[in-house]
Design a protein around this motif. Structure first.
Motif, PDB file in Angstrom:
ATOM      1  N   LEU A   1      10.769  10.539 -15.442  1.00  0.00           N
ATOM      2  CA  LEU A   1       9.458   9.897 -15.418  1.00  0.00           C
ATOM      3  C   LEU A   1       9.575   8.437 -14.967  1.00  0.00           C
ATOM      4  N   ASN A   2      10.504   7.722 -15.567  1.00  0.00           N
ATOM      5  CA  ASN A   2      10.681   6.308 -15.210  1.00  0.00           C
ATOM      6  C   ASN A   2      11.097   6.147 -13.741  1.00  0.00           C
ATOM      7  N   ALA A   3      11.961   7.023 -13.268  1.00  0.00           N
ATOM      8  CA  ALA A   3      12.403   6.936 -11.884  1.00  0.00           C
ATOM      9  C   ALA A   3      11.246   7.179 -10.919  1.00  0.00           C
ATOM     10  N   GLU A   4      10.401   8.158 -11.223  1.00  0.00           N
ATOM     11  CA  GLU A   4       9.270   8.455 -10.350  1.00  0.00           C
ATOM     12  C   GLU A   4       8.260   7.305 -10.351  1.00  0.00           C
ATOM     13  N   LEU A   5       8.035   6.719 -11.529  1.00  0.00           N
ATOM     14  CA  LEU A   5       7.121   5.582 -11.595  1.00  0.00           C
ATOM     15  C   LEU A   5       7.670   4.384 -10.816  1.00  0.00           C
ATOM     16  N   GLN A   6       8.956   4.149 -10.917  1.00  0.00           N
ATOM     17  CA  GLN A   6       9.569   3.027 -10.209  1.00  0.00           C
ATOM     18  C   GLN A   6       9.518   3.240  -8.700  1.00  0.00           C
ATOM     19  N   GLU A   7       9.644   4.472  -8.266  1.00  0.00           N
ATOM     20  CA  GLU A   7       9.562   4.735  -6.830  1.00  0.00           C
ATOM     21  C   GLU A   7       8.157   4.464  -6.312  1.00  0.00           C
ATOM     22  N   VAL A   8       7.165   4.871  -7.077  1.00  0.00           N
ATOM     23  CA  VAL A   8       5.777   4.611  -6.679  1.00  0.00           C
ATOM     24  C   VAL A   8       5.537   3.107  -6.541  1.00  0.00           C
ATOM     25  N   ASP A   9       5.995   2.351  -7.523  1.00  0.00           N
ATOM     26  CA  ASP A   9       5.811   0.896  -7.481  1.00  0.00           C
ATOM     27  C   ASP A   9       6.580   0.274  -6.317  1.00  0.00           C
ATOM     28  N   ALA A  10       7.770   0.797  -6.029  1.00  0.00           N
ATOM     29  CA  ALA A  10       8.589   0.234  -4.956  1.00  0.00           C
ATOM     30  C   ALA A  10       7.898   0.384  -3.601  1.00  0.00           C
ATOM     31  N   ARG A  11       7.240   1.500  -3.366  1.00  0.00           N
ATOM     32  CA  ARG A  11       6.529   1.698  -2.097  1.00  0.00           C
ATOM     33  C   ARG A  11       5.408   0.667  -1.932  1.00  0.00           C
ATOM     34  N   ILE A  12       4.678   0.428  -3.001  1.00  0.00           N
ATOM     35  CA  ILE A  12       3.565  -0.519  -2.930  1.00  0.00           C
ATOM     36  C   ILE A  12       4.078  -1.953  -2.884  1.00  0.00           C
ATOM     37  N   ASN A  13       5.224  -2.200  -3.521  1.00  0.00           N
ATOM     38  CA  ASN A  13       5.786  -3.555  -3.497  1.00  0.00           C
ATOM     39  C   ASN A  13       6.147  -3.996  -2.082  1.00  0.00           C
ATOM     40  N   ILE A  14       6.517  -3.060  -1.229  1.00  0.00           N
ATOM     41  CA  ILE A  14       6.803  -3.406   0.167  1.00  0.00           C
ATOM     42  C   ILE A  14       5.545  -3.941   0.849  1.00  0.00           C
ATOM     43  N   VAL A  15       4.426  -3.266   0.628  1.00  0.00           N
ATOM     44  CA  VAL A  15       3.158  -3.699   1.219  1.00  0.00           C
ATOM     45  C   VAL A  15       2.773  -5.076   0.684  1.00  0.00           C
ATOM     46  N   TYR A  16       2.928  -5.245  -0.625  1.00  0.00           N
ATOM     47  CA  TYR A  16       2.574  -6.526  -1.252  1.00  0.00           C
ATOM     48  C   TYR A  16       3.449  -7.658  -0.693  1.00  0.00           C
ATOM     49  N   ALA A  17       4.753  -7.412  -0.571  1.00  0.00           N
ATOM     50  CA  ALA A  17       5.670  -8.440  -0.065  1.00  0.00           C
ATOM     51  C   ALA A  17       5.330  -8.813   1.377  1.00  0.00           C
ATOM     52  N   TYR A  18       4.937  -7.833   2.176  1.00  0.00           N
ATOM     53  CA  TYR A  18       4.596  -8.111   3.576  1.00  0.00           C
ATOM     54  C   TYR A  18       3.338  -8.974   3.662  1.00  0.00           C
ATOM     55  N   TYR A  19       2.311  -8.619   2.909  1.00  0.00           N
ATOM     56  CA  TYR A  19       1.074  -9.395   2.961  1.00  0.00           C
ATOM     57  C   TYR A  19       1.235 -10.763   2.301  1.00  0.00           C
ATOM     58  N   LYS A  20       2.125 -10.877   1.339  1.00  0.00           N
ATOM     59  CA  LYS A  20       2.398 -12.196   0.761  1.00  0.00           C
ATOM     60  C   LYS A  20       3.022 -13.100   1.808  1.00  0.00           C
ATOM     61  N   MET A  21       3.893 -12.554   2.636  1.00  0.00           N
ATOM     62  CA  MET A  21       4.506 -13.333   3.702  1.00  0.00           C
ATOM     63  C   MET A  21       3.433 -13.797   4.691  1.00  0.00           C
ATOM     64  N   LYS A  22       2.474 -12.935   4.997  1.00  0.00           N
ATOM     65  CA  LYS A  22       1.385 -13.321   5.878  1.00  0.00           C
ATOM     66  C   LYS A  22       0.499 -14.375   5.222  1.00  0.00           C
ATOM     67  N   TYR A  23       0.311 -14.256   3.927  1.00  0.00           N
ATOM     68  CA  TYR A  23      -0.506 -15.242   3.201  1.00  0.00           C
ATOM     69  C   TYR A  23       0.140 -16.624   3.256  1.00  0.00           C
ATOM     70  N   ILE A  24       1.446 -16.684   3.001  1.00  0.00           N
ATOM     71  CA  ILE A  24       2.149 -17.977   3.028  1.00  0.00           C
ATOM     72  C   ILE A  24       2.125 -18.562   4.433  1.00  0.00           C
ATOM     73  N   ALA A  25       2.264 -17.713   5.443  1.00  0.00           N
ATOM     74  CA  ALA A  25       2.245 -18.193   6.833  1.00  0.00           C
ATOM     75  C   ALA A  25       0.844 -18.555   7.308  1.00  0.00           C
ATOM     76  N   GLY A  26      -0.181 -18.197   6.518  1.00  0.00           N
ATOM     77  CA  GLY A  26      -1.553 -18.559   6.873  1.00  0.00           C
ATOM     78  C   GLY A  26      -2.211 -17.652   7.864  1.00  0.00           C
ATOM     79  N   VAL A  27      -1.750 -16.416   7.979  1.00  0.00           N
ATOM     80  CA  VAL A  27      -2.315 -15.481   8.955  1.00  0.00           C
ATOM     81  C   VAL A  27      -2.801 -14.195   8.288  1.00  0.00           C
ATOM     82  N   LEU A  28      -3.126 -14.268   7.024  1.00  0.00           N
ATOM     83  CA  LEU A  28      -3.566 -13.064   6.305  1.00  0.00           C
ATOM     84  C   LEU A  28      -4.948 -12.654   6.783  1.00  0.00           C
TER      85      LEU A  28
END
Length: 432
Positions: free
Chosen positions: A405-432
């Motif tokens: 259960l914990n492994a499956e939940l962590q995998e779900v979060d990891a997929r979304i964390n990639i999207v979040y990290a990418y858009y955070k980079m765009k936010y810091i660069a000012g191009v979001l």
């Protein structure tokens, strides 16, 4: 009739549910932020206010025109010696009138007018940069809530799958108990596990309601159930290197632009301070029409008109020993702004580097979580087979179930964390 009524009820519930749900992409999210955010509406008004400031500054180039009109009642004239003796009275025309028109056009102000206009334009540019920064911040805030909601919904799906799996396992254990191959305590432990899973699911449902309500407020929507785009984790994201992101941030970051504008504003402040050391030259024209003429004895009941055109020069001599202090202060202000600009660039460089590193790390995290899920499922299957063959304890099954259960939940979060990290980079660069 009963069947028809039941069909109508089902159709009504289906339509109501469809109306209360709204599937939303990231682009839809950003569009709603731009159109409905109260914070952004305030910044738009600030830009409009600054634009009016430019118009007011440009109006200083126009001539100053003053008109004066008056009517009066004049008393009689009394003339006497300086020792207040030998007084004589003279009748004076009682009705008095005066009209004066004066125009003045500044032809040289030491650069104060041009500097004032440029300063107003910089204030406008600063307001625009502030609007961009506020837009980036509001988009990133809404995106964080959106992705958190997506995480919750994915966690609910994983939890529901585990509840169904646990239910099937309970049925198997009960069958074994009836055959005398399992203890009652084994059934009880998994029933307890089921209750914990249901409680966790209920907490996730409550979190979903809270996050959904907050996101609706951010987007200016009535309470609807927002369904995030499930394809977002499969979309191709940028693969630029860190140097490209650093260049993008320097060129596009509203914070960097604001620091640069602050330096330019400090330079204009220096020009304004220096302008006070320069003479002011203006072309002046005036016309005066008045009556009666009371400066004669007796007063003349006549209208008198006179006009003139000339050049006026004004120089504040006191500025020689007062204004130099303000000039020195303005120079220090430029140095301060330049130093702040360098600090902003350094801070931005660090933030971009950190965001880029975390973005790359998020992919490594996903690879790890995928492997963890694969191993956890294999482990669960092995332990399950051993337990059903009475080669493992119920505690082993519980441990294997929790690990999976914990492994499956962590995998779900990891997929979304990639999207979040990418858009955070765009936010810091000012191009979001």
């Amino acid at each position: 009739m009963r069947l028809l009524a039941l069909m109508l009820v089902v159709a009504t519930v289906t339509v109501a549910k469809a109306q209360s749900e709204r599937r939303m992409t990231v682009d839809d999210l950003f569009q709603l932020v731009e159109s409905n955010s109260k914070t952004l509406q305030e910044t738009k008004i600030s830009v409009e206010f600054a634009q009016k400031g430019i118009e007011a500054a440009r109006a200083q180039r126009l001539p100053d025109v003053n008109a004066t009109l008056s009517a009066s009642y004049n008393g009689n004239v009394v003339v006497m010696d300086r020792d207040f003796t030998n007084a004589n009275g003279y009748s004076s025309p009682h009705f008095g009138n005066s009209f004066a028109l004066e125009a003045q056009q500044v032809v040289y102000a030491g650069g104060a007018i041009d500097a004032g206009i440029r300063m107003a334009e910089l204030h406008r540019d600063m307001a625009v940069a502030g609007q961009r920064q506020s837009s980036n911040a509001q988009r990133f805030l809404a995106l964080g809530q959106y992705l958190d909601l997506y995480k919750i919904q994915n966690r609910m799906q994983v939890m529901q799958q585990n509840i169904e799996l646990t239910a099937r396992l309970i049925d198997d254990i009960r069958a074994k108990h009836e055959q005398g191959m399992a203890l009652k305590n084994d059934v009880t432990r998994y029933e307890l596990q089921m209750e914990n899973l249901r409680l966790s699911l209920r907490k996730l449902q409550d979190q979903q309601v809270v996050l959904n309500h907050q996101l609706c407020n951010t987007l200016g929507l009535a309470d609807v159930t927002i369904l995030p785009d499930t394809t977002i984790v499969a979309q191709a994201l940028g693969n630029d290197n860190e140097a490209v992101w650093q260049q993008t941030a320097i060129a596009s970051s509203p914070l960097m632009e604001q620091s640069q504008l602050s330096t330019q504003m400090a330079e204009q402040q220096l020009k304004l301070a220096k302008s006070e050391l320069m003479p002011k030259v203006a072309v002046v024209a005036a016309d005066n029409f008045s009556g009666p003429f009371i400066y004669d004895i007796p007063p003349l009941d006549k209208n008198i008109n006179y006009w003139y055109v000339g050049v006026g020069v004004k120089y504040p001599i006191s500025s020689l020993f007062k204004q130099n202090k303000k000039v020195q202060q303005a120079r220090v202000g430029i140095q301060r702004s330049q130093e702040h600009q360098r600090v902003t660039a350094e801070t931005l460089d660090n933030q971009v580097q950190q965001a880029y590193t975390l973005y790359r790390q998020s992919y490594a995290d996903l690879d790890t979580q995928r492997k963890s899920v694969e191993l956890a499922r294999q482990n669960y299957q092995v332990v399950s087979d051993r337990y059903l063959n009475q080669l493992a304890l119920i505690t082993d099954m519980l441990d294997a179930s929790n690990i999976r259960l914990n492994a499956e939940l962590q995998e779900v979060d990891a997929r979304i964390n990639i999207v979040y990290a990418y858009y955070k980079m765009k936010y810091i660069a000012g191009v979001l």
